[in-house]
Design a protein around this motif. Sequence first.
Motif, PDB file in Angstrom:
ATOM      1  N   ALA A 241      -7.522  -0.694  -4.082  1.00 34.80           N
ATOM      2  CA  ALA A 241      -7.593  -2.115  -3.707  1.00 34.80           C
ATOM      3  C   ALA A 241      -6.663  -2.408  -2.530  1.00 34.80           C
ATOM      4  O   ALA A 241      -7.025  -3.177  -1.624  1.00 34.80           O
ATOM      5  N   ASN A 242      -5.469  -1.802  -2.519  1.00 37.19           N
ATOM      6  CA  ASN A 242      -4.553  -1.981  -1.392  1.00 37.19           C
ATOM      7  C   ASN A 242      -5.134  -1.413  -0.103  1.00 37.19           C
ATOM      8  O   ASN A 242      -4.965  -2.000   0.979  1.00 37.19           O
TER       9      ASN A 242
ATOM     10  N   CYS B 282       0.825  -1.211   0.000  1.00 39.16           N
ATOM     11  CA  CYS B 282       0.000   0.000   0.000  1.00 39.16           C
ATOM     12  C   CYS B 282       0.858   1.259   0.000  1.00 39.16           C
ATOM     13  O   CYS B 282       0.606   2.200  -0.761  1.00 39.16           O
ATOM     14  N   THR B 283       1.892   1.290   0.815  1.00 41.14           N
ATOM     15  CA  THR B 283       2.722   2.490   0.904  1.00 41.14           C
ATOM     16  C   THR B 283       3.568   2.695  -0.354  1.00 41.14           C
ATOM     17  O   THR B 283       3.760   3.838  -0.785  1.00 41.14           O
TER      18      THR B 283
ATOM     19  N   LEU C 170      -7.420 -12.111  -1.011  1.00 42.89           N
ATOM     20  CA  LEU C 170      -6.819 -12.534  -2.271  1.00 42.89           C
ATOM     21  C   LEU C 170      -7.408 -11.762  -3.445  1.00 42.89           C
ATOM     22  O   LEU C 170      -6.685 -11.321  -4.338  1.00 42.89           O
ATOM     23  N   SER C 171      -8.712 -11.571  -3.440  1.00 42.24           N
ATOM     24  CA  SER C 171      -9.332 -10.856  -4.557  1.00 42.24           C
ATOM     25  C   SER C 171      -8.885  -9.397  -4.609  1.00 42.24           C
ATOM     26  O   SER C 171      -8.640  -8.860  -5.698  1.00 42.24           O
ATOM     27  N   THR C 172      -8.758  -8.741  -3.467  1.00 46.77           N
ATOM     28  CA  THR C 172      -8.285  -7.352  -3.483  1.00 46.77           C
ATOM     29  C   THR C 172      -6.845  -7.274  -3.980  1.00 46.77           C
ATOM     30  O   THR C 172      -6.487  -6.366  -4.725  1.00 46.77           O
ATOM     31  N   SER C 173      -6.034  -8.250  -3.608  1.00 43.67           N
ATOM     32  CA  SER C 173      -4.651  -8.262  -4.071  1.00 43.67           C
ATOM     33  C   SER C 173      -4.553  -8.554  -5.566  1.00 43.67           C
ATOM     34  O   SER C 173      -3.690  -8.003  -6.254  1.00 43.67           O
TER      35      SER C 173
END
Length: 127
Positions: free
Chosen positions: A110-111, A16-17, A64-67
Amino acid sequence: MNLEKVVFSFFIILACTLNYGFFSGDHESLQVHNSTELFAALLVNLIVVVLKFGDRTHLGAIHLSTSLVALLQLIGASFVWMWHIHMQQQAMDVPTMATIVSLSGGALLANLFSVILLIGETLRQSR
């Protein structure tokens, strides 16, 4: 302390960062957005996807889906960058960089969902 959870959380927050680091800045400034930073965000998101394959819970499937969404967005951004520079052999321009940064913004969103899920899961387990 669970070392697996520490590593998992570390990579989610790092993804994310790194993505935020690439995304932030003036979208029309070509010097602000670095290809190495985009590659680092892509690589760490790939590591996060691999780490999430072992979780068989419902929350793990959402993680998993967001990643996967973030990874797909970053692959798209990298593809646009490579296509413009190497296939079309043109210098980077503002409209192309805006497309790349927009795709990175989708990955950032998403992150952020992954981080929110991680925080929610942590709060739920501490009760």
